[in-house]
Design a protein around this motif. Structure first.
Motif, mmCIF file in Angstrom:
data_model
loop_
_atom_site.group_PDB
_atom_site.id
_atom_site.type_symbol
_atom_site.label_atom_id
_atom_site.label_comp_id
_atom_site.label_asym_id
_atom_site.label_seq_id
_atom_site.Cartn_x
_atom_site.Cartn_y
_atom_site.Cartn_z
ATOM 1 N N ILE A 31 0.877 -1.169 0.000
ATOM 2 C CA ILE A 31 0.000 0.000 0.000
ATOM 3 C C ILE A 31 0.914 1.219 0.000
ATOM 4 O O ILE A 31 1.733 1.362 0.908
ATOM 5 C CB ILE A 31 -0.914 0.021 1.235
ATOM 6 N N SER A 32 0.788 2.075 -0.991
ATOM 7 C CA SER A 32 1.770 3.154 -1.081
ATOM 8 C C SER A 32 1.195 4.387 -1.758
ATOM 9 O O SER A 32 0.170 4.340 -2.441
ATOM 10 C CB SER A 32 3.001 2.688 -1.870
ATOM 11 N N ASN A 33 1.926 5.503 -1.564
ATOM 12 C CA ASN A 33 1.641 6.704 -2.340
ATOM 13 C C ASN A 33 2.279 6.556 -3.720
ATOM 14 O O ASN A 33 2.834 5.498 -4.056
ATOM 15 C CB ASN A 33 2.134 7.952 -1.607
ATOM 16 N N LEU A 73 -4.969 -2.306 -7.239
ATOM 17 C CA LEU A 73 -5.950 -1.228 -7.282
ATOM 18 C C LEU A 73 -5.184 0.090 -7.302
ATOM 19 O O LEU A 73 -4.454 0.396 -6.352
ATOM 20 C CB LEU A 73 -6.873 -1.280 -6.069
ATOM 21 N N VAL A 74 -5.315 0.839 -8.382
ATOM 22 C CA VAL A 74 -4.611 2.118 -8.500
ATOM 23 C C VAL A 74 -5.606 3.204 -8.907
ATOM 24 O O VAL A 74 -6.640 2.918 -9.515
ATOM 25 C CB VAL A 74 -3.451 2.058 -9.520
ATOM 26 N N VAL A 93 7.569 -3.402 -10.933
ATOM 27 C CA VAL A 93 6.887 -4.672 -11.165
ATOM 28 C C VAL A 93 7.862 -5.824 -10.912
ATOM 29 O O VAL A 93 9.002 -5.816 -11.394
ATOM 30 C CB VAL A 93 6.329 -4.735 -12.596
ATOM 31 N N LEU A 94 7.387 -6.849 -10.164
ATOM 32 C CA LEU A 94 8.232 -7.968 -9.755
ATOM 33 C C LEU A 94 7.713 -9.295 -10.304
ATOM 34 O O LEU A 94 6.503 -9.498 -10.422
ATOM 35 C CB LEU A 94 8.291 -8.068 -8.228
ATOM 36 N N ALA A 95 8.649 -10.186 -10.606
ATOM 37 C CA ALA A 95 8.345 -11.572 -10.950
ATOM 38 C C ALA A 95 9.239 -12.457 -10.091
ATOM 39 O O ALA A 95 10.466 -12.317 -10.111
ATOM 40 C CB ALA A 95 8.594 -11.849 -12.426
ATOM 41 N N GLY A 114 8.789 1.725 -10.685
ATOM 42 C CA GLY A 114 7.720 2.175 -9.816
ATOM 43 C C GLY A 114 7.659 3.687 -9.771
ATOM 44 O O GLY A 114 8.131 4.374 -10.666
ATOM 45 N N GLY A 115 7.057 4.202 -8.698
ATOM 46 C CA GLY A 115 6.973 5.640 -8.527
ATOM 47 C C GLY A 115 5.922 6.309 -9.374
ATOM 48 O O GLY A 115 6.024 7.508 -9.653
ATOM 49 N N ASN A 116 4.902 5.537 -9.816
ATOM 50 C CA ASN A 116 3.929 6.143 -10.727
ATOM 51 C C ASN A 116 2.499 5.633 -10.535
ATOM 52 O O ASN A 116 1.634 5.950 -11.351
ATOM 53 C CB ASN A 116 4.352 5.891 -12.181
#
Length: 250
Positions: free
Chosen positions: A64-66, A105-106, A73-75, A86-88
């Motif tokens: 859960i983040s700002n 959920l974004v 993205v991770l695999a 990230g960061g977006n």
């Protein structure tokens, strides 16, 4: 006098015993109480930029983040190659039992320097080791709006990150027949079946038309149930080229 002194000594001894027993009881009660809540915290309000939800072995299950602290993205717990940074994307990101991202959920929205606005809300669930196949989306680009439920097909192999890497490499090739052929093969690995195709859409488009669209394995709409902005209802049957072959009312 000696009897009174002896009596006082006996009473003092009993008081020492009582004090010792009471102290032990209080210590035991305190230890029991604190041991029961040592791993549980209660807060009326908490302000954070990111929360990582972990399994007992430390594996990531949800973030859960700002926006600025959203994860790449991770695999299998590792970044894609090439990475998707990230960061977006403020919101929630889900991970499966193997540490691979499998939905989220974004949400975001606002105006740019010209006064144009863009707003998005997106809840998605990914196919195993592939991209999203079930998602709810609200997308509004300054009034150009698309809102609805999407159900997609994704191929089962290769994994999405490998397919994506191959597609990125193909896009970097010099323009020409070889590049076009490779991109076509990546998008249609089997005759009549695309690597990814939207099969179902239930929602409305920017013309305010409410619709249910069913498509074939190539993502071509074949059946449409429509109610336009004026309340006119239609049922359309389409061929592979998108031409309406039959319509109700006729």
């Amino acid at each position: 006098m000696e009897q009174q002194l002896a009596k006082m000594q006996r009473e003092l001894q009993r008081l020492k015993w009582y004090a010792g027993i009471l102290t032990m009881l209080l210590v035991a009660i305190g230890l029991f109480a604190f041991s029961g809540i040592s791993d549980i915290g209660r807060f009326k309000e908490i302000s954070v930029e990111r929360i990582n939800i972990l399994e007992s072995n430390g594996q990531l299950r949800m973030v859960i983040s700002n926006k600025s602290r959203s994860p790449e993205v991770l695999a299998y717990g590792k970044p894609f190659t090439p990475p998707i940074p990230g960061g977006n994307r403020p919101g929630l990101v889900f991970y499966n039992d193997e540490g691979t991202e499998d939905g989220g959920l974004v949400f975001m929205g606002g105006k740019d320097s010209t006064g144009r606005y863009h707003a998005t809300g997106h809840l998605s669930f990914d196919q195993y080791n592939q991209n999203q196949v079930l998602y709810l989306t609200y997308s509004d680009d300054n009034g150009d709006q698309n809102t609805g439920l999407h159900i997609d097909d994704w191929q089962t192999a290769p994994p999405f990150w490998q397919w994506r890497a191959d597609y990125k490499k193909a896009q970097q090739l010099p323009d020409g027949p070889a590049k076009e052929e490779l991109l076509k093969k990546l998008m249609e690995p089997k005759m009549g079946q695309k690597a990814v195709a939207q099969r179902v859409f239930v929602g409305k488009d920017d013309s305010k038309t409410a619709m249910v669209t069913l498509a074939d394995r190539m993502g071509k709409p074949r059946l449409q149930l429509l109610v336009d902005s004026n309340g006119v209802a239609k049922l359309n049957f389409l061929d592979q080229q998108g031409k309406i072959t039959y319509s109700l009312p006729n």
